[in-house]
Design a protein around this motif. Structure first.
Motif, mmCIF file in Angstrom:
data_model
loop_
_atom_site.group_PDB
_atom_site.id
_atom_site.type_symbol
_atom_site.label_atom_id
_atom_site.label_comp_id
_atom_site.label_asym_id
_atom_site.label_seq_id
_atom_site.Cartn_x
_atom_site.Cartn_y
_atom_site.Cartn_z
ATOM 1 N N ARG A 1 64.048 -87.621 -29.271
ATOM 2 C CA ARG A 1 63.854 -88.545 -28.249
ATOM 3 C C ARG A 1 65.110 -89.673 -28.356
ATOM 4 O O ARG A 1 66.043 -89.617 -27.419
ATOM 5 N N PHE B 1 74.778 -85.104 -31.809
ATOM 6 C CA PHE B 1 74.684 -86.299 -30.781
ATOM 7 C C PHE B 1 76.032 -86.767 -30.428
ATOM 8 O O PHE B 1 76.136 -88.127 -30.065
ATOM 9 N N LYS C 1 67.474 -89.898 -30.403
ATOM 10 C CA LYS C 1 68.801 -89.534 -30.916
ATOM 11 C C LYS C 1 69.866 -89.306 -30.027
ATOM 12 O O LYS C 1 71.178 -89.634 -30.170
ATOM 13 N N TRP C 2 69.613 -89.145 -28.544
ATOM 14 C CA TRP C 2 70.737 -89.319 -27.475
ATOM 15 C C TRP C 2 71.098 -90.560 -27.220
ATOM 16 O O TRP C 2 71.768 -90.483 -26.256
ATOM 17 N N ALA C 3 70.431 -91.413 -27.865
ATOM 18 C CA ALA C 3 71.003 -92.895 -27.517
ATOM 19 C C ALA C 3 70.461 -93.014 -25.977
ATOM 20 O O ALA C 3 71.254 -93.680 -25.271
ATOM 21 N N THR C 4 69.303 -92.862 -25.694
ATOM 22 C CA THR C 4 68.743 -93.069 -24.651
ATOM 23 C C THR C 4 68.521 -94.558 -24.076
ATOM 24 O O THR C 4 68.709 -95.228 -24.987
ATOM 25 N N PRO C 5 68.158 -94.785 -22.980
ATOM 26 C CA PRO C 5 68.282 -96.462 -22.676
ATOM 27 C C PRO C 5 67.251 -96.920 -23.280
ATOM 28 O O PRO C 5 66.301 -96.357 -23.527
ATOM 29 N N TRP D 1 67.759 -87.388 -19.043
ATOM 30 C CA TRP D 1 68.730 -87.798 -19.615
ATOM 31 C C TRP D 1 69.681 -86.539 -19.997
ATOM 32 O O TRP D 1 71.077 -86.769 -20.006
ATOM 33 N N ARG E 1 73.499 -94.525 -17.795
ATOM 34 C CA ARG E 1 72.462 -95.689 -17.777
ATOM 35 C C ARG E 1 72.743 -96.053 -16.265
ATOM 36 O O ARG E 1 71.606 -96.367 -15.559
#
Lengths: 255, 279
Positions: free
Chosen positions: B273, A119, B275-279, A100, A131
């Protein structure tokens, strides 16, 4: 004057290392929306052409045109910002970053403020795009993994995903199926065809002949720093010059 | 808090800033062995601005930080051409050059040193240290920090995905130098007296040790390293003359078993984890 819809154009490009000519007056055109293959024996100058196109090397003579403007004199990061992304023959990923994070860092953040905010680099738009790239490349389940923990074929996909994250209009792939098994190569073929359907232009170096023949709209054959042939896959396959120089008597397709 | 404890606490605060100054530069893969020089510039400048020009200390520290940062950018450019051990040697040379400059620079007192700074509270020192630590911790969560790490991991790949590696490396040098400059100003006010010998090679090495021992991949690493390295010699006092030898042995042990430092990024991965706005 060439057709205006060419994305990348090499015009009489020469690259010499000391007394050795790696490329000698090379001309080729990559039309928009097509997948173009660059093939040839080892040492023919394929990777040199990539390094010139991405700005990693400077040309000795000639001109390289990307979307109508010369890229001569640009630094690699400036070429990348113009819209050319690439992958490497030997995978070069960021060892400390998750999949990511590769996408976040490759995605250009225009706002300087958001770039330094905690962020801030992962706004809604970035996240949606990233995504989608994960989805396309089949990496969604692995977004949180470090590249060292992934199999080789997957690492190649991370490299492609990272390249896509920079929103290129031309993608340079240096031997993308090297080290992949049949299934992985098949998936990659699907992915690249899908990217082409979405309008991305791709220039690919590849030794795997069946893969190249299935993938490419047009193929250029390099040998000893010269373009010795160019045409549609079936034309190149039958070209006697190519056969003797590179592919072998059976056209390299017997396997 | 006893004077003794307050003094140690202030030492830790200043050491932390020294460690952070190395940490920020090291995050882009550049090892600086000359950060004591930026500290010296900050120390002399903050002292001169307050003692001669009568500026308030906080303003003087800000200016000292800016000036050191600017100097850091200037040093950062030639540093671009050097890597690894060669960069370490060059920064070491820069440090010695700066030290001998202050030795010969009469207006700053030369070998006799510079005095006239008033005492400053431990709380004031820690206000700076804590703010800058928080600042770096927040910066670590930014996209810019990912750019730093990209340059550290593979500079060429970073270049080819569109990162201006020159600006990133020079910027990191400037930022680290600015932090060292503030550390120097606080150091001058904590010691009440400065002389060039305080900013020698050993000081630069100490700053690197805070990072190497505590951890070079997270900002709290230098905090732990600075705390340990300031306190350990005190705790080992009972060993009398063997104190430094024991200290050295401990250091070697830690490095043998945890080369990445005591704290590393892996310990925090669970935290960062989502906080990066992951899926």
């Amino acid at each position: 004057m060439r057709a205006p819809d060419s994305v990348l154009e090499f015009r009489g490009v020469v690259k010499r290392f000391g007394g050795i000519s790696a490329l000698n007056e090379v001309d080729f055109v990559v039309p928009r929306g097509q997948i173009v293959g660059l093939i040839g024996p080892n040492g023919a100058g394929k990777t040199t052409a990539f390094n010139l196109a991405s700005g990693a090397y400077t040309t000795t003579a000639g001109d390289i045109i990307f979307e109508g403007r010369s890229t001569i004199g640009l630094k690699p990061y400036q070429v990348a910002r113009r819209g050319i992304a690439r992958t490497f023959q030997n995978i070069r990923l960021f060892r400390s970053m998750t999949v990511w994070e590769h996408l976040v860092v490759s995605n250009r953040e225009k706002s300087r403020i958001r770039n330094i905010l905690p962020f801030g680099g992962a706004g809604r738009e970035t996240c949606e795009r990233s995504r989608r790239i994960l989805d396309l490349t089949g990496l969604t389940a692995f977004h949180d993994r470090l590249p060292v923990s992934l199999p080789y074929g997957m690492q190649r996909k991370v490299e492609i995903a990272r390249a896509l994250a920079s929103q290129p209009r031309l993608l340079l792939l240096d031997e993308p199926v090297a080290g992949m098994n049949q299934d992985e190569a098949g998936e990659l073929l699907e992915l690249l065809l899908r990217l082409r359907r979405e309008g991305l232009t791709i220039l690919v170096i590849e030794h795997d002949m069946p893969f190249v023949m299935n993938l490419c709209d047009h193929i250029y054959v390099l040998d000893f720093g010269l373009v010795i042939a160019g045409g549609r896959p079936e034309e190149v396959r039958r070209d006697p010059v190519v056969l003797s120089a590179y592919l072998g008597e059976d056209g390299g397709c017997s396997r | 808090m006893s004077t003794y404890a307050a003094g140690l606490s202030a030492d830790i605060g200043i050491a932390l800033l020294g460690g952070l100054s190395v940490y920020v530069i090291l995050a882009t893969g550049q090892l600086s062995l000359g950060n004591a020089a930026f500290m010296a510039v900050g120390a002399y400048l903050a002292s001169a601005l307050t003692v001669y020009a009568g500026l308030p200390l906080t303003a003087a520290l800000m200016l000292a930080g800016l000036a050191s940062g600017f100097l850091g950018v200037l040093v950062g450019f030639p540093a671009l051409r050097l890597r690894g051990i060669y960069l370490a040697m060059a920064t070491l040379g820069f440090g010695e050059m700066t030290r001998s400059f202050f030795l010969d620079f009469a207006p700053a007192g030369g070998a006799g040193g510079f005095r006239g700074m008033g005492p400053v509270s431990t709380a004031y020192i820690w206000a700076w240290s804590a703010s800058l630590l928080v600042g770096v911790v927040l910066l670590e969560r930014s996209r810019l920090w990912l750019e730093f790490r990209a340059v550290n991991d593979d500079e060429r790949a970073a270049d080819l995905i569109g990162l201006n590696t020159t600006a990133i490396k020079v910027g990191a040098f400037g930022l680290g130098a600015a932090i060292a400059g503030v550390a120097g100003g606080l150091f001058a006010y904590h010691q009440l007296y400065i002389e060039p010998g305080m900013f020698g090679f050993d000081r630069s090495i100490e700053m690197v040790l805070y990072v190497v021992l505590g951890g070079s991949t997270v900002a709290v690493g230098p905090l732990l390293g600075a705390t340990l390295l300031v306190l350990l010699p005190e705790f080992l006092r009972f060993l009398a003359d063997w104190r430094l030898a024991a200290f050295g042995a401990l250091l070697i042990l830690v490095l043998l078993f945890r080369r990445q430092g005591i704290i590393d990024r892996g310990m925090f991965r669970g935290l960062s984890r989502r906080k990066w706005a992951t899926p």
